[in-house]
Design a protein around this motif. Structure first.
Motif, PDB file in Angstrom:
ATOM      1  N   MET A   1       0.841  -1.184   0.000  1.00 42.85           N
ATOM      2  CA  MET A   1       0.000   0.000   0.000  1.00 42.85           C
ATOM      3  C   MET A   1       0.890   1.253   0.000  1.00 42.85           C
ATOM      4  SD  MET A   1      -2.962   0.822   2.682  1.00 42.85           S
ATOM      5  CE  MET A   1      -3.974   2.203   2.523  1.00 42.85           C
ATOM      6  N   MET A   2       0.574   2.188  -0.847  1.00 38.19           N
ATOM      7  CA  MET A   2       1.349   3.419  -0.968  1.00 38.19           C
ATOM      8  C   MET A   2       0.998   4.387   0.163  1.00 38.19           C
ATOM      9  SD  MET A   2       1.420   6.050  -4.138  1.00 38.19           S
ATOM     10  CE  MET A   2       2.979   5.924  -4.942  1.00 38.19           C
ATOM     11  N   THR A   3       2.023   5.066   0.677  1.00 39.53           N
ATOM     12  CA  THR A   3       1.812   6.099   1.696  1.00 39.53           C
ATOM     13  C   THR A   3       2.323   7.432   1.150  1.00 39.53           C
ATOM     14  OG1 THR A   3       3.978   5.851   2.723  1.00 39.53           O
ATOM     15  CG2 THR A   3       2.221   4.383   3.515  1.00 39.53           C
ATOM     16  N   LEU A   4       2.051   8.503   1.838  1.00 40.84           N
ATOM     17  CA  LEU A   4       2.529   9.822   1.418  1.00 40.84           C
ATOM     18  C   LEU A   4       4.048   9.875   1.343  1.00 40.84           C
ATOM     19  CD1 LEU A   4       0.145  12.275   3.307  1.00 40.84           C
ATOM     20  CD2 LEU A   4       0.171  11.727   0.868  1.00 40.84           C
ATOM     21  N   ASP A   5       4.719   9.131   2.183  1.00 37.84           N
ATOM     22  CA  ASP A   5       6.182   9.107   2.162  1.00 37.84           C
ATOM     23  C   ASP A   5       6.739   8.467   0.896  1.00 37.84           C
ATOM     24  OD1 ASP A   5       6.379  10.387   4.612  1.00 37.84           O
ATOM     25  OD2 ASP A   5       6.368   8.498   5.729  1.00 37.84           O
ATOM     26  N   ASP A   6       5.922   7.682   0.194  1.00 38.92           N
ATOM     27  CA  ASP A   6       6.363   7.037  -1.038  1.00 38.92           C
ATOM     28  C   ASP A   6       6.368   7.996  -2.233  1.00 38.92           C
ATOM     29  OD1 ASP A   6       6.639   4.538   0.225  1.00 38.92           O
ATOM     30  OD2 ASP A   6       4.507   4.087  -0.088  1.00 38.92           O
ATOM     31  N   ILE A   7       5.656   9.107  -2.132  1.00 35.30           N
ATOM     32  CA  ILE A   7       5.552  10.058  -3.241  1.00 35.30           C
ATOM     33  C   ILE A   7       6.807  10.918  -3.289  1.00 35.30           C
ATOM     34  CG2 ILE A   7       4.242  11.987  -4.205  1.00 35.30           C
ATOM     35  CD1 ILE A   7       1.777  10.809  -2.731  1.00 35.30           C
ATOM     36  N   GLN A   8       7.485  10.899  -4.429  1.00 33.44           N
ATOM     37  CA  GLN A   8       8.705  11.677  -4.602  1.00 33.44           C
ATOM     38  C   GLN A   8       8.610  12.653  -5.753  1.00 33.44           C
ATOM     39  OE1 GLN A   8      11.980   8.982  -4.936  1.00 33.44           O
ATOM     40  NE2 GLN A   8      11.492   7.947  -3.034  1.00 33.44           N
ATOM     41  N   GLN A   9       7.726  12.386  -6.717  1.00 26.47           N
ATOM     42  CA  GLN A   9       7.572  13.237  -7.886  1.00 26.47           C
ATOM     43  C   GLN A   9       6.115  13.655  -8.030  1.00 26.47           C
ATOM     44  OE1 GLN A   9       9.609  12.152 -11.520  1.00 26.47           O
ATOM     45  NE2 GLN A   9      10.551  10.431 -10.433  1.00 26.47           N
ATOM     46  N   ILE A  10       5.921  14.881  -8.497  1.00 29.11           N
ATOM     47  CA  ILE A  10       4.588  15.440  -8.697  1.00 29.11           C
ATOM     48  C   ILE A  10       4.500  15.943 -10.133  1.00 29.11           C
ATOM     49  CG2 ILE A  10       2.983  17.273  -7.998  1.00 29.11           C
ATOM     50  CD1 ILE A  10       3.449  15.275  -5.757  1.00 29.11           C
ATOM     51  N   ALA A  11       3.388  15.689 -10.803  1.00 24.59           N
ATOM     52  CA  ALA A  11       3.130  16.266 -12.118  1.00 24.59           C
ATOM     53  C   ALA A  11       2.017  17.296 -11.967  1.00 24.59           C
ATOM     54  CB  ALA A  11       2.712  15.194 -13.115  1.00 24.59           C
ATOM     55  N   VAL A  12       2.220  18.477 -12.520  1.00 23.75           N
ATOM     56  CA  VAL A  12       1.218  19.531 -12.511  1.00 23.75           C
ATOM     57  C   VAL A  12       0.863  19.820 -13.966  1.00 23.75           C
ATOM     58  CG1 VAL A  12       0.682  21.906 -11.854  1.00 23.75           C
ATOM     59  CG2 VAL A  12       2.119  20.499 -10.366  1.00 23.75           C
ATOM     60  N   ILE A  13      -0.424  19.710 -14.283  1.00 24.57           N
ATOM     61  CA  ILE A  13      -0.895  19.956 -15.642  1.00 24.57           C
ATOM     62  C   ILE A  13      -1.435  21.376 -15.713  1.00 24.57           C
ATOM     63  CG2 ILE A  13      -2.400  19.151 -17.492  1.00 24.57           C
ATOM     64  CD1 ILE A  13      -0.332  17.061 -16.403  1.00 24.57           C
ATOM     65  N   GLY A  14      -0.769  22.206 -16.510  1.00 28.19           N
ATOM     66  CA  GLY A  14      -1.160  23.608 -16.652  1.00 28.19           C
ATOM     67  C   GLY A  14      -0.236  24.504 -15.850  1.00 28.19           C
ATOM     68  N   ALA A  15       0.410  25.436 -16.543  1.00 23.55           N
ATOM     69  CA  ALA A  15       1.382  26.331 -15.897  1.00 23.55           C
ATOM     70  C   ALA A  15       0.816  27.723 -15.665  1.00 23.55           C
ATOM     71  CB  ALA A  15       2.641  26.422 -16.761  1.00 23.55           C
ATOM     72  N   GLY A  16      -0.499  27.844 -15.728  1.00 21.03           N
ATOM     73  CA  GLY A  16      -1.138  29.150 -15.571  1.00 21.03           C
ATOM     74  C   GLY A  16      -1.129  29.646 -14.139  1.00 21.03           C
ATOM     75  N   LEU A  17      -2.065  30.500 -13.827  1.00 18.49           N
ATOM     76  CA  LEU A  17      -2.113  31.172 -12.530  1.00 18.49           C
ATOM     77  C   LEU A  17      -2.066  30.200 -11.353  1.00 18.49           C
ATOM     78  CD1 LEU A  17      -2.329  33.905 -11.141  1.00 18.49           C
ATOM     79  CD2 LEU A  17      -4.807  33.638 -11.218  1.00 18.49           C
ATOM     80  N   MET A  18      -2.850  29.157 -11.396  1.00 23.59           N
ATOM     81  CA  MET A  18      -2.843  28.193 -10.295  1.00 23.59           C
ATOM     82  C   MET A  18      -1.736  27.154 -10.445  1.00 23.59           C
ATOM     83  SD  MET A  18      -6.890  27.536  -9.566  1.00 23.59           S
ATOM     84  CE  MET A  18      -6.524  26.283  -8.368  1.00 23.59           C
ATOM     85  N   GLY A  19      -1.523  26.672 -11.665  1.00 26.30           N
ATOM     86  CA  GLY A  19      -0.558  25.599 -11.889  1.00 26.30           C
ATOM     87  C   GLY A  19       0.850  25.944 -11.453  1.00 26.30           C
ATOM     88  N   HIS A  20       1.309  27.136 -11.801  1.00 23.48           N
ATOM     89  CA  HIS A  20       2.679  27.499 -11.420  1.00 23.48           C
ATOM     90  C   HIS A  20       2.806  27.604  -9.905  1.00 23.48           C
ATOM     91  CE1 HIS A  20       1.518  31.733 -10.788  1.00 23.48           C
ATOM     92  NE2 HIS A  20       2.659  31.838 -10.148  1.00 23.48           N
ATOM     93  N   GLY A  21       1.763  28.078  -9.237  1.00 18.51           N
ATOM     94  CA  GLY A  21       1.795  28.177  -7.778  1.00 18.51           C
ATOM     95  C   GLY A  21       1.784  26.814  -7.102  1.00 18.51           C
ATOM     96  N   ILE A  22       0.996  25.899  -7.643  1.00 18.86           N
ATOM     97  CA  ILE A  22       0.953  24.538  -7.104  1.00 18.86           C
ATOM     98  C   ILE A  22       2.310  23.868  -7.292  1.00 18.86           C
ATOM     99  CG2 ILE A  22      -0.066  22.242  -7.433  1.00 18.86           C
ATOM    100  CD1 ILE A  22      -2.687  23.797  -8.218  1.00 18.86           C
ATOM    101  N   ALA A  23       2.883  24.004  -8.493  1.00 19.97           N
ATOM    102  CA  ALA A  23       4.200  23.416  -8.761  1.00 19.97           C
ATOM    103  C   ALA A  23       5.248  23.992  -7.815  1.00 19.97           C
ATOM    104  CB  ALA A  23       4.598  23.683 -10.214  1.00 19.97           C
TER     105      ALA A  23
END
Length: 71
Positions: A1-23
């Motif tokens: 089972m995956m846990t939050l500690d297993d996440i190492q990479q994030i993909a953000v779709i859209g580099a606009g106003l919200m996307g760049h901030g999330i990234a």
């Protein structure tokens, strides 16, 4: 089972106003971020916003790790 500690990479779709901030927030939290957008211009603008904010915060944060990708 995956846990939050297993996440190492994030993909953000859209580099606009919200996307760049999330990234940016995930990068500041230590994740490797892949920022995607269909428009090269929007991707470039999003990365510039991230760089501008990063310059202001550089002394209090770790280096930003974001890889931009055009689709």
């Amino acid at each position: 089972m995956m846990t939050l500690d297993d996440i190492q990479q994030i993909a953000v779709i859209g580099a606009g106003l919200m996307g760049h901030g999330i990234a940016q927030e995930f990068a500041f939290a230590g994740y490797h971020v892949h920022l995607h957008d269909v428009s090269h211009e929007k991707l470039r603008a999003g990365m510039e916003r991230i760089r501008g904010i990063s310059r202001c915060l550089w002394r209090t944060t770790s280096p930003v790790r974001i890889k931009s990708m055009k689709h």
